[in-house]
Design an enzyme around this catalytic site. Structure first.
Site, PDB file in Angstrom:
ATOM      1  N   ARG A   1       4.552   6.453  -6.340  1.00  0.00           N
ATOM      2  CA  ARG A   1       5.974   6.811  -6.369  1.00  0.00           C
ATOM      3  C   ARG A   1       6.269   8.024  -7.243  1.00  0.00           C
ATOM      4  O   ARG A   1       7.415   8.457  -7.329  1.00  0.00           O
ATOM      5  CB  ARG A   1       6.802   5.597  -6.795  1.00  0.00           C
TER       6      ARG A   1
ATOM      7  N   LYS B   1       2.293  -8.882   1.509  1.00  0.00           N
ATOM      8  CA  LYS B   1       1.226  -8.248   2.305  1.00  0.00           C
ATOM      9  C   LYS B   1       0.179  -9.290   2.680  1.00  0.00           C
ATOM     10  O   LYS B   1      -0.282  -9.351   3.825  1.00  0.00           O
ATOM     11  CB  LYS B   1       0.531  -7.139   1.497  1.00  0.00           C
TER      12      LYS B   1
HETATM   13  O1  F6P Z   1       3.158  -1.375  -1.246  1.00  0.00           O
HETATM   14  C1  F6P Z   1       3.493  -0.552  -2.277  1.00  0.00           C
HETATM   15  C2  F6P Z   1       2.634   0.668  -2.357  1.00  0.00           C
HETATM   16  O2  F6P Z   1       1.412   0.345  -2.923  1.00  0.00           O
HETATM   17  C3  F6P Z   1       3.340   1.755  -3.117  1.00  0.00           C
HETATM   18  O3  F6P Z   1       3.221   1.632  -4.467  1.00  0.00           O
HETATM   19  C4  F6P Z   1       2.748   2.974  -2.527  1.00  0.00           C
HETATM   20  O4  F6P Z   1       3.561   4.074  -2.780  1.00  0.00           O
HETATM   21  C5  F6P Z   1       2.690   2.598  -1.072  1.00  0.00           C
HETATM   22  O5  F6P Z   1       2.390   1.227  -1.080  1.00  0.00           O
HETATM   23  C6  F6P Z   1       1.715   3.350  -0.232  1.00  0.00           C
HETATM   24  O6  F6P Z   1       0.405   3.245  -0.695  1.00  0.00           O
HETATM   25  P1  F6P Z   1      -0.737   4.208  -0.196  1.00  0.00           P
HETATM   26  O7  F6P Z   1      -0.375   5.603  -0.610  1.00  0.00           O
HETATM   27  O8  F6P Z   1      -1.980   3.734  -0.867  1.00  0.00           O
HETATM   28  O9  F6P Z   1      -0.822   4.105   1.298  1.00  0.00           O
END
Ligand code: F6P
Length: 548
Positions: free
Chosen positions: A270, A514
């Site tokens: 984020r 998830k």
């Molecule tokens: O599910 C939350 C999360 O882990 C976030 O913190 C992150 O930004 C998003 O999923 C996407 O994750 P990734 O960039 O590993 O696909």
């Protein structure tokens, strides 16, 4: 070194804040303005092109002093030092938190456990620069030799929200390329985007820090199959690039090393738009503008590190927000940008703030006994005035709000901009001053309302006022000022996490859903139910009955 583990409510100053709260909680802000002609100036921080007026808050000089004492008692200075120096402050994941390094100046030396990470950052910056230039200039072309016309970012959460928000916010600075974002695993999302695309002229950027995220991989595979209906396997290398820390998984997907932009574990998703995760930004506004975005954030980083607390924008905004959250017990905060360009700003902040500070366990692993992260919501003004402002003005809830506006419009339409700005300024005034029954009565008499009407309708027209707002007035929306604004909120999040004694940089709360989705997915195929509650079981059955 780790952050301390002090419970904020055990500090001396917490009790003083509680007593002070009891003393001033019913005080009318307008009375403070009447008794102190300098209040507006006293509570305004001017920094670079930012003019931030926090005077319309239920705080006086004593409140701010006590809140600053709280920050001091909780060693905020020390925490800031650790944050910027790459200490492993993301303790639960054993990581540093160094999104600030991504925008540091070229002579920076930033170490994680003795290794200078800056050379890698520079290398990736150069890669972003060369790549974005080659796409924009048409030097790099698609499999049939045509220039790219469209770019699709495939990612979710931090791999989508930051870039999507910035690309829209800076669309005034955009070049000829159309930028699209596919995030939701809802197949209708990807199909709606694909409808607009020509495989010969579309570049796909798969962004996933972990490269294991179900939504992103599903969308990437769907897009890959769609693409291969028009092209051969070896065209993949021309049309697909990836941003990830997981190089092996990316290679397994069929993307070669030269088309991979690395990411690092010390950047939270984020907070990653400053890295190659922002590739879609650099491609759509050009590298120079991307650099200005970084420069703006860098300036805010310096402001945050060196300014005294009273003049420190992230610190002051964080403390005022704590005041409402923990003493007035406000549950939410509204973000109201008076710029259509910032349409996705509140959405972006929802992840930044709520994934960071939505925590119920303190840094010692014990349940907190006080409120932490606020619920963030909002929409641009003036649209929001015609939607939910009724509740902010006359509802039963206290909703502190940040009003964000720009002094100069980008397209130079002064007639519109004067109207927009008059609304921007009028709303914070209305929220503070309200409209007492005496004024409503006078107005009703003037408009010749009957006594019966006055008796019946008057109470509904009263505004109690005393509703708090911050006004963040910025000269102009530019890549640099946007960089400053985003970094302002990033540091506000950090300060609040430090004070609440929580870990702001993990996100275990997203895991349970998830896991269960993974189980249910198998069960949608195979009716052998695992144990579910009756409601979930019925819903699974209902879906299966209609679809399988
Ligand atoms: O599910 C939350 C999360 O882990 C976030 O913190 C992150 O930004 C998003 O999923 C996407 O994750 P990734 O960039 O590993 O696909």
């Amino acid at each position: 070194m780790a952050l301390n583990k002090k419970d904020p409510t055990s500090t001396n100053v917490w009790q003083k804040l509680q007593t002070h709260f009891e003393e001033i909680k019913d005080h009318q802000m307008i009375d403070w303005f009447n008794s102190n002609p300098n209040r507006a100036k006293d509570f305004t921080i001017q920094w670079e092109e930012f003019y931030v007026d926090v005077s319309k808050n239920r705080v006086n000089a004593e409140t701010l002093k006590l809140l600053i004492d709280l920050a001091e008692e909780l060693d905020l200075k020390d925490a800031i030092k650790k944050y910027f120096s790459g200490d492993l402050i993301n303790e639960t994941e054993g990581r540093a938190v160094l999104h600030t390094a991504l925008r540091a100046s070229e002579d920076a030396e930033i170490e994680i456990e003795g290794n200078n990470i800056f050379p890698e950052i520079t290398e990736v910056r150069n890669k972003i620069k060369d790549f974005s230039r080659s796409i924009i200039d048409g030097e790099r072309v698609g499999f049939s030799g045509k220039r790219f016309t469209d770019v699709v970012n495939i990612g979710i959460g931090g791999s989508d929200l930051g870039p999507a928000m910035v690309v829209e916010a800076l669309s005034y600075y955009k070049n000829h390329l159309n930028t699209h974002f596919v995030s939701n695993v809802d197949g209708d999302h990807v199909n709606e985007v694909l409808k607009q695309l020509d495989p010969e002229t579309t570049l796909f950027i798969i962004v996933s820090k972990t490269f294991t995220t179900q939504e992103t991989l599903t969308n990437a595979n769907t897009i890959r199959s769609w693409f291969l209906k028009s092209a051969d396997e070896d065209a993949i290398g021309k049309h697909f690039v990836a941003v990830s820390t997981n190089l092996e998984k990316v290679k397994a997907f069929g993307i070669e090393a030269e088309n991979i932009f690395p990411m690092w574990s010390w950047v939270g998703g984020r907070f990653s738009l400053w890295s190659a995760v922002g590739l879609s930004i650099a491609v759509s506004i050009g590298y120079q503008n991307f650099e200005s975005l970084l420069k703006g954030a860098r300036k805010m980083d310096n402001h945050f590190r060196v300014s005294s607390y009273e003049n420190n924008l992230p610190v002051v905004l964080a403390l005022i927000s704590i005041w409402y959250n923990n003493f007035f017990k406000a549950e939410t905060e509204a973000i109201i940008p008076y710029s259509q360009y910032l349409n996705q700003f509140a959405t972006y902040l929802q992840q930044a703030v709520m994934e960071s500070n939505g925590k119920g366990v303190d840094r010692s692993g014990k349940p907190v006994t006080y409120q932490t992260g606020a619920i963030i919501w909002g929409e641009p003004g003036t649209n929001s005035q015609h939607a939910f402002f009724q509740l902010i003005h006359q509802g039963t809830k206290l909703i502190p709000a940040d009003f964000i506006g720009f002094v100069k419009p980008l397209h130079g339409n002064i007639d519109h901009h004067d109207k927009l700005t008059s609304n921007f300024l009028a709303q914070t005034e209305a929220l503070m001053t309200g409209k007492p029954d005496s004024v409503v009565l006078k107005e009703m008499i003037e408009s010749r309302s009957t006594d019966i009407d006055i008796g019946r309708i008057l109470p509904f027209k009263v505004f109690e006022g005393n509703r708090p707002t911050n006004t963040i007035f910025i000269e102009k929306l530019t890549p640099e000022s946007l960089g400053k604004l985003i970094a302002l909120y990033e540091h506000k999040i950090f300060v609040q996490g430090v004070i609440w004694n929580i870990f702001s940089y993990d996100q275990f709360g997203v895991e349970l859903g998830k896991q269960l989705a993974g189980k249910i997915l198998k069960e949608l195929e195979n009716p052998e139910f695992e144990i579910h509650d009756a409601s979930t079981k019925n819903l699974i059955n209902h879906y299966r009955k209609l679809t399988k």
